[in-house]
Design an enzyme around this catalytic site. Sequence first.
Site, PDB file in Angstrom:
ATOM      1  N   PRO A   1     -53.103   3.667  49.076  1.00 41.90           N
ATOM      2  CA  PRO A   1     -51.925   2.898  49.485  1.00 41.90           C
ATOM      3  C   PRO A   1     -51.954   1.466  48.948  1.00 41.90           C
ATOM      4  O   PRO A   1     -53.016   0.922  48.627  1.00 41.90           O
ATOM      5  CB  PRO A   1     -52.011   2.879  51.018  1.00 41.90           C
ATOM      6  CG  PRO A   1     -52.937   3.970  51.391  1.00 41.90           C
ATOM      7  CD  PRO A   1     -53.882   4.128  50.251  1.00 41.90           C
ATOM      8  N   TYR A   2     -50.787   0.891  48.909  1.00 40.78           N
ATOM      9  CA  TYR A   2     -50.595  -0.467  48.402  1.00 40.78           C
ATOM     10  C   TYR A   2     -51.592  -1.463  49.005  1.00 40.78           C
ATOM     11  O   TYR A   2     -52.343  -2.132  48.299  1.00 40.78           O
ATOM     12  CB  TYR A   2     -49.160  -0.879  48.727  1.00 40.78           C
ATOM     13  CG  TYR A   2     -48.738  -2.239  48.255  1.00 40.78           C
ATOM     14  CD1 TYR A   2     -48.336  -2.447  46.937  1.00 40.78           C
ATOM     15  CD2 TYR A   2     -48.709  -3.312  49.138  1.00 40.78           C
ATOM     16  CE1 TYR A   2     -47.925  -3.694  46.516  1.00 40.78           C
ATOM     17  CE2 TYR A   2     -48.298  -4.567  48.714  1.00 40.78           C
ATOM     18  CZ  TYR A   2     -47.910  -4.756  47.411  1.00 40.78           C
ATOM     19  OH  TYR A   2     -47.515  -5.989  47.006  1.00 40.78           O
ATOM     20  N   TYR A   3     -51.635  -1.535  50.339  1.00 41.11           N
ATOM     21  CA  TYR A   3     -52.530  -2.514  50.968  1.00 41.11           C
ATOM     22  C   TYR A   3     -53.989  -2.072  50.937  1.00 41.11           C
ATOM     23  O   TYR A   3     -54.886  -2.888  51.126  1.00 41.11           O
ATOM     24  CB  TYR A   3     -52.067  -2.832  52.391  1.00 41.11           C
ATOM     25  CG  TYR A   3     -50.908  -3.803  52.402  1.00 41.11           C
ATOM     26  CD1 TYR A   3     -51.093  -5.118  51.976  1.00 41.11           C
ATOM     27  CD2 TYR A   3     -49.634  -3.417  52.790  1.00 41.11           C
ATOM     28  CE1 TYR A   3     -50.044  -6.018  51.954  1.00 41.11           C
ATOM     29  CE2 TYR A   3     -48.577  -4.310  52.779  1.00 41.11           C
ATOM     30  CZ  TYR A   3     -48.790  -5.614  52.353  1.00 41.11           C
ATOM     31  OH  TYR A   3     -47.756  -6.501  52.327  1.00 41.11           O
ATOM     32  N   GLY A   4     -54.224  -0.792  50.683  1.00 40.78           N
ATOM     33  CA  GLY A   4     -55.592  -0.334  50.455  1.00 40.78           C
ATOM     34  C   GLY A   4     -56.161  -1.002  49.216  1.00 40.78           C
ATOM     35  O   GLY A   4     -57.324  -1.403  49.169  1.00 40.78           O
ATOM     36  N   ARG A   5     -55.295  -1.139  48.186  1.00 38.22           N
ATOM     37  CA  ARG A   5     -55.717  -1.847  46.967  1.00 38.22           C
ATOM     38  C   ARG A   5     -56.009  -3.310  47.271  1.00 38.22           C
ATOM     39  O   ARG A   5     -56.980  -3.880  46.770  1.00 38.22           O
ATOM     40  CB  ARG A   5     -54.631  -1.755  45.896  1.00 38.22           C
ATOM     41  CG  ARG A   5     -54.295  -0.338  45.477  1.00 38.22           C
ATOM     42  CD  ARG A   5     -53.676  -0.308  44.088  1.00 38.22           C
ATOM     43  NE  ARG A   5     -52.658  -1.327  43.879  1.00 38.22           N
ATOM     44  CZ  ARG A   5     -51.348  -1.133  43.995  1.00 38.22           C
ATOM     45  NH1 ARG A   5     -50.890   0.055  44.321  1.00 38.22           N
ATOM     46  NH2 ARG A   5     -50.502  -2.110  43.771  1.00 38.22           N
TER      47      ARG A   5
END
Lengths: 141, 108
Positions: A103-107
């Site tokens: 996911p985006y915020y995982g990055r």
Amino acid sequence: MAVRDELRQQLELIGAIQPALHLPQNWNYEVDSALFKAYLHPPHDVGGQFDAPGVYEEKEEEQWELNTYVTCEVLGWRGIWNSEERRRRADNDLGYTLYLGIPYYGRWILAAARMLVDKNHVSLTELIEKIAEVKARYAKQ
Amino acid sequence: MPSNKPSAKNRTRAVEARFKVGDRVRVKDLPNLFYSRTQMYVRGAVGTIAALTYQDVLPEDEAFNRDGRLEQYYIVRFRQKDLWPEYPFENDSLQTESPERWLEPVDS
């Protein structure tokens, strides 16, 4: 411990998430210039690329995502990194597999952790031990 | 070693802006190495300067925490048809932002 049972499953998953390049490759001796240019293409420059079929859904931010955002902004506010560096680390340096896979915020949070280790604000040992400690605490609950 | 914390004193203003509103420019296709903000789909395309925005450090340098010379940024307007030949509408345009270093003049 279920560690050994998990190992086989992990090996299969890791094999399955290798980027599918549709070209046989393994430490090529020669790479022509077109392919070299393609390899060096920044993963976040996706404009004009063919899209993978997918279902798009409206989704609200979850608490961990908001926490991640605030953490990364505070790191910027304190001068630990700037937004361009964050973009470089979270969009490009993680590579295609992670860029497309998580996911985006995982990055963002992976990039923040890596940056803090790179800049010696936290040691990797310290970070790994803290993650293990928190995981163990959650497992007890 | 460059400071982690950008500070105004390390920055120098760019020289006078090279382009003005209405100028025709082509986006350079500089090599990609580790990081870039210049989209592949505008490289080599010819557009028109729509506005001068601000001066700032270059993304490729700021991404590695380098401070330094400020450069003029521009809003560049392209015809969609110039970017995507199969695009169906003649009059649609696309605007994107670019620092001066990535633009070269086009003689009209």
